[in-house]
Design a protein around this motif. Structure first.
Motif, PDB file in Angstrom:
ATOM      1  N   ILE A 147       0.845  -1.202   0.000  1.00 39.06           N
ATOM      2  CA  ILE A 147       0.000   0.000   0.000  1.00 39.06           C
ATOM      3  C   ILE A 147       0.875   1.244   0.000  1.00 39.06           C
ATOM      4  CG2 ILE A 147      -1.775   1.305   1.248  1.00 39.06           C
ATOM      5  CD1 ILE A 147      -2.653  -1.355   2.538  1.00 39.06           C
ATOM      6  N   GLU A 148       0.704   2.045  -1.030  1.00 37.43           N
ATOM      7  CA  GLU A 148       1.472   3.287  -1.142  1.00 37.43           C
ATOM      8  C   GLU A 148       0.563   4.466  -0.824  1.00 37.43           C
ATOM      9  OE1 GLU A 148       3.454   3.903  -4.989  1.00 37.43           O
ATOM     10  OE2 GLU A 148       2.593   5.916  -4.988  1.00 37.43           O
ATOM     11  N   LYS A 149       1.046   5.341   0.061  1.00 38.69           N
ATOM     12  CA  LYS A 149       0.319   6.589   0.301  1.00 38.69           C
ATOM     13  C   LYS A 149       0.977   7.636  -0.601  1.00 38.69           C
ATOM     14  CE  LYS A 149       0.538   6.259   4.940  1.00 38.69           C
ATOM     15  NZ  LYS A 149       0.222   6.604   6.344  1.00 38.69           N
ATOM     16  N   SER A 150       0.402   7.784  -1.787  1.00 36.94           N
ATOM     17  CA  SER A 150       1.048   8.572  -2.839  1.00 36.94           C
ATOM     18  C   SER A 150       1.126  10.049  -2.499  1.00 36.94           C
ATOM     19  CB  SER A 150       0.285   8.390  -4.160  1.00 36.94           C
ATOM     20  OG  SER A 150       0.111   7.018  -4.419  1.00 36.94           O
ATOM     21  N   PHE A 151       0.337  10.480  -1.505  1.00 36.12           N
ATOM     22  CA  PHE A 151       0.361  11.899  -1.106  1.00 36.12           C
ATOM     23  C   PHE A 151       1.520  12.182  -0.145  1.00 36.12           C
ATOM     24  CE2 PHE A 151      -2.511   9.487   1.586  1.00 36.12           C
ATOM     25  CZ  PHE A 151      -2.097   9.835   2.867  1.00 36.12           C
ATOM     26  N   GLN A 152       2.260  11.165   0.230  1.00 36.76           N
ATOM     27  CA  GLN A 152       3.465  11.404   1.033  1.00 36.76           C
ATOM     28  C   GLN A 152       4.680  11.271   0.118  1.00 36.76           C
ATOM     29  OE1 GLN A 152       1.758   9.003   4.481  1.00 36.76           O
ATOM     30  NE2 GLN A 152       2.895  10.539   5.620  1.00 36.76           N
ATOM     31  N   LYS A 153       5.855  11.611   0.621  1.00 42.61           N
ATOM     32  CA  LYS A 153       6.926  11.873  -0.349  1.00 42.61           C
ATOM     33  C   LYS A 153       7.762  10.666  -0.780  1.00 42.61           C
ATOM     34  CE  LYS A 153      10.520  12.935   2.889  1.00 42.61           C
ATOM     35  NZ  LYS A 153      10.988  13.738   3.962  1.00 42.61           N
ATOM     36  N   GLY A 154       7.484   9.480  -0.196  1.00 46.30           N
ATOM     37  CA  GLY A 154       8.331   8.316  -0.488  1.00 46.30           C
ATOM     38  C   GLY A 154       8.385   7.925  -1.952  1.00 46.30           C
ATOM     39  N   ARG A 155       7.232   7.864  -2.609  1.00 46.73           N
ATOM     40  CA  ARG A 155       7.200   7.418  -3.996  1.00 46.73           C
ATOM     41  C   ARG A 155       7.996   8.356  -4.899  1.00 46.73           C
ATOM     42  NH1 ARG A 155       4.441   3.804  -7.461  1.00 46.73           N
ATOM     43  NH2 ARG A 155       5.467   4.072  -9.458  1.00 46.73           N
ATOM     44  N   GLN A 156       7.806   9.669  -4.689  1.00 44.48           N
ATOM     45  CA  GLN A 156       8.508  10.658  -5.489  1.00 44.48           C
ATOM     46  C   GLN A 156      10.022  10.511  -5.334  1.00 44.48           C
ATOM     47  OE1 GLN A 156       6.824  12.760  -7.657  1.00 44.48           O
ATOM     48  NE2 GLN A 156       8.923  12.967  -8.422  1.00 44.48           N
TER      49      GLN A 156
ATOM     50  N   ARG B 244      -2.433   2.236  -4.616  1.00 40.13           N
ATOM     51  CA  ARG B 244      -1.883   3.583  -4.498  1.00 40.13           C
ATOM     52  C   ARG B 244      -2.976   4.534  -4.030  1.00 40.13           C
ATOM     53  NH1 ARG B 244       1.260   5.707  -9.501  1.00 40.13           N
ATOM     54  NH2 ARG B 244       2.225   6.893  -7.802  1.00 40.13           N
ATOM     55  N   ILE B 245      -2.776   5.078  -2.849  1.00 41.95           N
ATOM     56  CA  ILE B 245      -3.798   5.942  -2.267  1.00 41.95           C
ATOM     57  C   ILE B 245      -3.481   7.398  -2.583  1.00 41.95           C
ATOM     58  CG2 ILE B 245      -4.832   6.709  -0.099  1.00 41.95           C
ATOM     59  CD1 ILE B 245      -4.369   3.854   0.926  1.00 41.95           C
ATOM     60  N   ALA B 246      -4.407   8.054  -3.269  1.00 41.69           N
ATOM     61  CA  ALA B 246      -4.224   9.456  -3.654  1.00 41.69           C
ATOM     62  C   ALA B 246      -4.535  10.371  -2.478  1.00 41.69           C
ATOM     63  CB  ALA B 246      -5.119   9.797  -4.841  1.00 41.69           C
ATOM     64  N   SER B 247      -5.607  10.054  -1.764  1.00 43.38           N
ATOM     65  CA  SER B 247      -6.009  10.919  -0.642  1.00 43.38           C
ATOM     66  C   SER B 247      -7.017  10.206   0.243  1.00 43.38           C
ATOM     67  CB  SER B 247      -6.638  12.206  -1.187  1.00 43.38           C
ATOM     68  OG  SER B 247      -7.824  11.885  -1.895  1.00 43.38           O
ATOM     69  N   PHE B 248      -7.140  10.732   1.449  1.00 41.58           N
ATOM     70  CA  PHE B 248      -8.235  10.357   2.339  1.00 41.58           C
ATOM     71  C   PHE B 248      -9.161  11.573   2.393  1.00 41.58           C
ATOM     72  CE2 PHE B 248      -4.743   7.999   4.827  1.00 41.58           C
ATOM     73  CZ  PHE B 248      -4.898   6.862   4.059  1.00 41.58           C
ATOM     74  N   GLU B 249     -10.429  11.389   2.088  1.00 45.67           N
ATOM     75  CA  GLU B 249     -11.366  12.520   2.134  1.00 45.67           C
ATOM     76  C   GLU B 249     -12.658  12.091   2.796  1.00 45.67           C
ATOM     77  OE1 GLU B 249     -11.131  15.678  -1.542  1.00 45.67           O
ATOM     78  OE2 GLU B 249     -11.463  13.547  -1.983  1.00 45.67           O
ATOM     79  N   ASN B 250     -13.082  12.823   3.814  1.00 42.87           N
ATOM     80  CA  ASN B 250     -14.345  12.541   4.513  1.00 42.87           C
ATOM     81  C   ASN B 250     -14.478  11.057   4.859  1.00 42.87           C
ATOM     82  OD1 ASN B 250     -14.961  15.277   3.930  1.00 42.87           O
ATOM     83  ND2 ASN B 250     -15.770  14.651   1.925  1.00 42.87           N
ATOM     84  N   GLY B 251     -13.399  10.492   5.395  1.00 42.53           N
ATOM     85  CA  GLY B 251     -13.438   9.094   5.799  1.00 42.53           C
ATOM     86  C   GLY B 251     -13.453   8.110   4.639  1.00 42.53           C
ATOM     87  N   GLN B 252     -13.165   8.588   3.437  1.00 41.28           N
ATOM     88  CA  GLN B 252     -13.131   7.744   2.235  1.00 41.28           C
ATOM     89  C   GLN B 252     -11.699   7.635   1.715  1.00 41.28           C
ATOM     90  OE1 GLN B 252     -15.050   5.932   0.385  1.00 41.28           O
ATOM     91  NE2 GLN B 252     -17.042   6.859  -0.049  1.00 41.28           N
ATOM     92  N   VAL B 253     -11.373   6.486   1.148  1.00 38.16           N
ATOM     93  CA  VAL B 253     -10.070   6.312   0.518  1.00 38.16           C
ATOM     94  C   VAL B 253     -10.210   6.533  -0.991  1.00 38.16           C
ATOM     95  CG1 VAL B 253      -8.189   4.707   0.083  1.00 38.16           C
ATOM     96  CG2 VAL B 253      -9.420   4.602   2.254  1.00 38.16           C
ATOM     97  N   ASN B 254      -9.408   7.443  -1.548  1.00 36.95           N
ATOM     98  CA  ASN B 254      -9.387   7.631  -3.002  1.00 36.95           C
ATOM     99  C   ASN B 254      -8.090   7.065  -3.570  1.00 36.95           C
ATOM    100  OD1 ASN B 254     -11.832   9.153  -2.995  1.00 36.95           O
ATOM    101  ND2 ASN B 254     -10.644  10.895  -2.217  1.00 36.95           N
ATOM    102  N   PHE B 255      -8.216   6.202  -4.556  1.00 32.74           N
ATOM    103  CA  PHE B 255      -7.031   5.590  -5.157  1.00 32.74           C
ATOM    104  C   PHE B 255      -6.549   6.414  -6.346  1.00 32.74           C
ATOM    105  CE2 PHE B 255      -9.177   2.121  -2.948  1.00 32.74           C
ATOM    106  CZ  PHE B 255      -8.130   1.648  -2.185  1.00 32.74           C
ATOM    107  N   VAL B 256      -5.265   6.313  -6.642  1.00 35.02           N
ATOM    108  CA  VAL B 256      -4.701   6.956  -7.825  1.00 35.02           C
ATOM    109  C   VAL B 256      -5.330   6.302  -9.058  1.00 35.02           C
ATOM    110  CG1 VAL B 256      -2.577   7.303  -9.159  1.00 35.02           C
ATOM    111  CG2 VAL B 256      -2.508   7.434  -6.651  1.00 35.02           C
ATOM    112  N   GLU B 257      -5.821   7.116  -9.981  1.00 41.04           N
ATOM    113  CA  GLU B 257      -6.382   6.563 -11.222  1.00 41.04           C
ATOM    114  C   GLU B 257      -5.230   6.144 -12.122  1.00 41.04           C
ATOM    115  OE1 GLU B 257      -9.690   6.366 -11.947  1.00 41.04           O
ATOM    116  OE2 GLU B 257     -10.315   7.347 -10.082  1.00 41.04           O
ATOM    117  N   GLU B 258      -5.224   4.885 -12.534  1.00 41.14           N
ATOM    118  CA  GLU B 258      -4.160   4.421 -13.438  1.00 41.14           C
ATOM    119  C   GLU B 258      -4.569   4.714 -14.877  1.00 41.14           C
ATOM    120  OE1 GLU B 258      -1.375   3.328 -12.196  1.00 41.14           O
ATOM    121  OE2 GLU B 258      -1.961   2.910 -10.136  1.00 41.14           O
ATOM    122  N   ASP B 259      -3.593   4.997 -15.724  1.00 44.06           N
ATOM    123  CA  ASP B 259      -3.897   5.263 -17.140  1.00 44.06           C
ATOM    124  C   ASP B 259      -4.409   4.005 -17.817  1.00 44.06           C
ATOM    125  OD1 ASP B 259      -2.763   7.696 -16.519  1.00 44.06           O
ATOM    126  OD2 ASP B 259      -0.760   7.052 -17.215  1.00 44.06           O
TER     127      ASP B 259
END
Lengths: 192, 192
Positions: free
Chosen positions: A154-163, A177-192
């Protein structure tokens, strides 16, 4: 990996703004069937990289690393965590700082388990600020082993490790790959 | 289990009179194929016991427990070791004394992972004085869970743990049973 994303949505618990708890299937209770599927996925992603060994850190990295090791047919080595190391004879070791816990640990492995003939896949449960991976890279350096890739559950893409790892040209694959946590929801990075 | 006995003879290292080091295939470097075979053997031995969950202790118990969990199709829970526990809310915990290291650790799991409907197979890497198993039994007690059996990778039959568990009528199966260390050689218990 759809199966993992669905499981995170179903059973992951958000604590505060940045912490995702997945102790019901990965960090304390483990779902062996899911680990098996993750092992297969790591194999699919890195099978052309001539991996000779897998390195992880105790304890939560062991289950995904073991199932990957089974698919690759290679040994798995887990680094042990120590509060401090007084004696470093016959060890490769590195200091790992945890931003979550605000403490440092030494991670170490016996020198006999890595050498310059090894091409190593690093596996870990989380990638946040990249400190554990950095520690494992230091260990590879000390052993003159090569890096075959980095596999993350599990990658928290909003933190700096991946970069940080991308900037060094390292081949990283994260199963979720988690893009963000919003209102208790997990949003994943959209893959191309 | 012949495969394991052969591996101990080939790769185990005797340290002093009582310590067997198996860090090249179990305690630091792990052989996934061997773990898989051990998982199958635990399943063969306990498949009629209606196991609903497997409990082990980090870190060396995780690999054999995971492969067994895969065969049984049940979750694996690993207890975490702590030097001390100040806060025991929502935890089941027990104190485990290590004769080898002459230190005590607390082992603990979150209460949400065990309950009175569980019939639990305990798995551990070594059985010597039986302290880790005793700690896990305490945790089962606290959770009102039932014991489905105890599966051990390597038993040092010359120490008192096995006798202690036999005396309580507990169903114990060890994949390798060591009768003695003599002149740098490992002697296994002869099975009938």
């Amino acid at each position: 990996m759809k199966l993992l994303e669905e499981r995170i949505k179903k059973d992951g618990q958000l604590l505060g703004e940045e912490v995702l708890k997945v102790d019901s299937f990965l960090n304390q209770q483990i779902d062996p069937e899911l680990m098996k599927e993750m092992g297969k996925e790591f194999y699919r992603l890195f099978k052309d990289n001539n991996i000779t060994k897998i390195l992880t850190v105790e304890s939560s990295g062991i289950a995904p690393a073991l199932m990957a090791g089974y698919e690759f047919g290679v040994p798995v080595v887990f680094a042990r965590k120590h509060k401090s190391l007084t004696l470093k004879d016959h060890l490769y070791s590195a200091t790992v700082y945890s931003f979550t816990k605000q403490t440092s640990n030494e991670i170490a492995i016996s020198q006999k388990f890595l050498n310059e003939d090894d091409n190593v896949l690093l596996i870990d449960d989380f990638l946040a600020n990249g400190q554990a991976v950095k520690g494992m890279l230091e260990i590879l350096d000390q052993a003159n082993a090569s890096l075959g890739g980095v596999g993350i559950v599990i990658e928290k893409s909003f933190q700096k490790g991946r970069q940080l790892l991308d900037d060094e040209g390292i081949h990283v694959e994260s199963l979720a790959r988690i893009a963000s946590f919003e209102n208790g929801q997990v949003n994943f990075v959209e893959e191309d």
